[in-house]
Motif scaffolding. Structure first.
Motif, short mmCIF file in Angstrom:
data_model
loop_
_atom_site.label_atom_id
_atom_site.label_comp_id
_atom_site.label_asym_id
_atom_site.label_seq_id
_atom_site.Cartn_x
_atom_site.Cartn_y
_atom_site.Cartn_z
N MET A 155 29.22 35.71 40.27
CA MET A 155 29.78 36.19 39.14
C MET A 155 29.82 37.59 38.74
O MET A 155 28.58 38.18 39.11
CB MET A 155 29.13 35.33 37.84
CG MET A 155 29.69 35.90 36.41
SD MET A 155 31.48 35.35 36.07
CE MET A 155 31.20 33.60 35.39
N PRO A 156 30.84 38.26 38.54
CA PRO A 156 30.87 39.70 38.47
C PRO A 156 30.10 40.29 37.37
O PRO A 156 30.05 39.43 36.33
CB PRO A 156 32.12 40.12 38.50
CG PRO A 156 33.07 38.97 37.83
CD PRO A 156 32.42 37.87 38.55
N PRO A 237 44.67 38.87 34.84
CA PRO A 237 45.31 38.27 36.19
C PRO A 237 45.26 38.80 37.28
O PRO A 237 44.64 40.33 37.21
CB PRO A 237 46.78 37.91 35.85
CG PRO A 237 46.95 39.08 34.92
CD PRO A 237 46.01 39.79 34.29
N ASP A 238 45.29 38.34 38.27
CA ASP A 238 44.84 38.97 39.77
C ASP A 238 45.77 40.39 40.05
O ASP A 238 45.36 41.51 40.33
CB ASP A 238 45.33 38.08 40.87
CG ASP A 238 44.18 38.30 41.90
OD1 ASP A 238 43.03 38.18 41.62
OD2 ASP A 238 44.72 38.45 43.22
N PHE A 275 36.92 43.63 42.05
CA PHE A 275 37.48 44.87 41.50
C PHE A 275 36.65 44.95 40.21
O PHE A 275 36.35 46.13 39.70
CB PHE A 275 38.75 44.63 41.54
CG PHE A 275 39.58 45.95 40.77
CD1 PHE A 275 39.74 46.88 41.79
CD2 PHE A 275 40.01 46.38 39.55
CE1 PHE A 275 40.26 48.18 41.42
CE2 PHE A 275 40.58 47.28 39.04
CZ PHE A 275 41.02 48.39 40.30
N MET A 276 36.30 43.94 39.61
CA MET A 276 35.79 43.83 38.12
C MET A 276 34.41 44.33 37.96
O MET A 276 33.72 44.70 37.20
CB MET A 276 35.94 42.79 37.49
CG MET A 276 37.45 42.30 36.94
SD MET A 276 37.68 40.75 36.10
CE MET A 276 36.79 41.05 34.61
N ASP A 281 35.98 50.49 33.84
CA ASP A 281 37.52 50.55 33.25
C ASP A 281 37.62 49.24 32.56
O ASP A 281 38.74 49.29 31.82
CB ASP A 281 38.29 50.56 34.41
CG ASP A 281 38.53 52.04 35.00
OD1 ASP A 281 37.91 53.02 34.29
OD2 ASP A 281 39.06 52.37 35.99
N PHE A 282 36.80 48.21 32.50
CA PHE A 282 36.98 46.93 31.84
C PHE A 282 36.07 46.76 30.69
O PHE A 282 34.84 46.91 30.90
CB PHE A 282 37.13 45.58 32.94
CG PHE A 282 38.11 45.73 33.86
CD1 PHE A 282 39.18 44.96 33.72
CD2 PHE A 282 37.97 46.53 35.13
CE1 PHE A 282 40.08 44.96 34.67
CE2 PHE A 282 39.04 46.22 36.04
CZ PHE A 282 40.10 45.71 35.88
#
Length: 427
Positions: A155-156, A237-238, A275-276, A281-282
């Protein structure tokens, strides 16, 4: 006691041991999709001390648990493919909701709340991250009777209002398994045509709410040359990764988190999850913030994109039932439709193929089928897009709407639709 000592003290040898703190009559709530803790839920079925419990879940990625409903009654808040069958055979129940309302609905409808979630490993300050999620779980953390966590190194770790501290946790189990990934969705020619039309409605500097599926994927393929786009959505989404890598996203206009993508959950592939991970940035926010119509309305030039099952001549959208039988639920479609209507220069877009069942059924219909649900009101629909064009409904009369919608129906159904419109007195 250090946070690591507390972790060791609360860590259980098995998922069954971890859920033994759940008592008869407790209401159990789990996050949606990837946030759902599969080993803990499975362990509940073996817990001998449960009776009169309820399990609230949404968009589950796993089959419906096999358990005596006198022991655990399953209540879905958005049906998956297995839950559709289970709901039709009275094995589970469905809780109607606007996605934005779920924290308040769950406060009203539940008692003795037990929250169970999959989280990233604990950091040095004693915090776990809900990772791909924040949804309706985060707002309930402070009020929970019990919090049980399933730690998964896959899990990121993400940032936002989705942190859980070790002090608030009752028990922990470790269960490391790769996260479920979205299947590859084939993009048909109709999807590309719709995607190109919708991309043509999006300007540089617009902020997008967009999700997963063939049409959203097609739309994002046509947005790579746009610039200064923002992402303010319920689901990441991806394909958002593609937009980041192409330089299309800057998030320079996001009022809730300037310069950052905001969402309440994510679902994609390992590429998205990687990426996350630790990417500032998220910003993951609770659904009663991301989907709050007042927050959406603060975003000038927001473009919301949602799919539907059928649209009638009035512009009413049924996105939940097929032939009068439940297929899914409302989700955030109405939230974003209303928010876009309230926004300066906002655009609310509904997309669908013109036909279903291999071209034998029109999805532009005179009236919704008997037993259908109105997911999005006629007053909140702006644009409707099929592979045959774009119909803008906002500001249009009933007769103008009818003409516009017939114009984007499949040509082989237009004569029949026009005849029905005359019978209804719309033309």
């Amino acid at each position: 006691m250090s946070v690591y000592e507390k972790y060791k003290d609360k860590l259980k040898n098995s998922s069954l041991e971890a859920v033994h703190v759940v008592e008869a009559g407790d209401d159990i709530i789990v996050p949606l999709a990837l946030g759902e803790p599969p080993s803990l839920i499975k362990a509940l079925t073996h817990h001998e001390g449960l009776k009169g419990n309820r399990l609230f879940q949404m968009l589950s990625l796993h089959p419906v648990i096999e358990v005596d409903p006198e022991k655990i009654k399953v209540i879905s808040m958005f049906l998956n493919k297995d839950e559709r069958r289970a709901f039709s055979t009275n094995e589970i129940d469905l809780l109607p909701n606007h996605f934005s309302d779920l924290p308040s609905i769950l406060r009203l409808a539940t008692k003795n709340r037990v929250l169970m979630a999959t989280v990233s490993p604990m950091d040095e300050n004693g915090y776990f991250s809900l990772g791909t999620n924040c949804d309706y779980i985060a707002p309930l953390l402070d009020e929970a009777k019990t919090i049980i966590l399933e730690v998964n190194e896959y899990m990121p770790r993400t940032y936002g209002t989705n942190q859980v501290h070790i002090n608030d946790v009752t028990s922990i189990v470790e269960h490391h398994a790769p996260l479920v990934e979205t299947p590859e969705v084939p993009v048909r020619e109709e999807d590309r045509i719709i995607g190109k039309s919708i991309a043509g409605l999006i300007n540089d500097g617009d902020t997008l709410q967009i999700g997963f599926g063939a049409i959203p994927n097609a739309i994002m393929d046509y947005l790579k040359d746009h610039r200064d786009l923002g992402i303010y959505t319920e689901m990441i989404p991806d394909k958002v990764v593609d937009l980041y890598e192409s330089g299309a996203i800057s998030n320079k206009s996001n009022p809730l988190a300037l310069g950052r993508t905001t969402a309440t959950f994510a679902f994609g592939t390992k590429r998205l999850y990687d990426f996350m991970h630790e990417n500032k940035d998220f910003c993951m926010l609770p659904v009663d913030e991301t989907n709050d119509v007042h927050n959406i309305a603060k975003i000038d030039d927001i473009v919301t994109i949602n799919a539907t099952v059928e649209v009638d001549f009035l512009g009413q959208c049924n996105s939940e039932t097929i032939a009068g039988r439940y297929y899914s639920s409302t989700g955030g479609q109405a939230d974003f439709g209303i928010g876009a209507r309230m926004s300066k220069r906002g655009k609310g877009i509904i997309c669908l193929h013109s036909t279903a069942k291999e071209g034998t059924v029109s999805k532009i219909v005179p009236t919704l089928a008997e037993g259908s649900v109105v997911t999005t009101s006629k007053n909140d629909v702006d644009y409707v897009v099929t592979e045959y064009g774009v119909a803008q409904l906002r500001g249009k009369t009933i007769r103008e709407r009818t003409e516009a919608l017939i114009g984007i129906a499949h040509p082989k159904f237009r004569e029949e639709l026009r005849s029905k419109a005359k019978e209804l007195g719309y033309l």
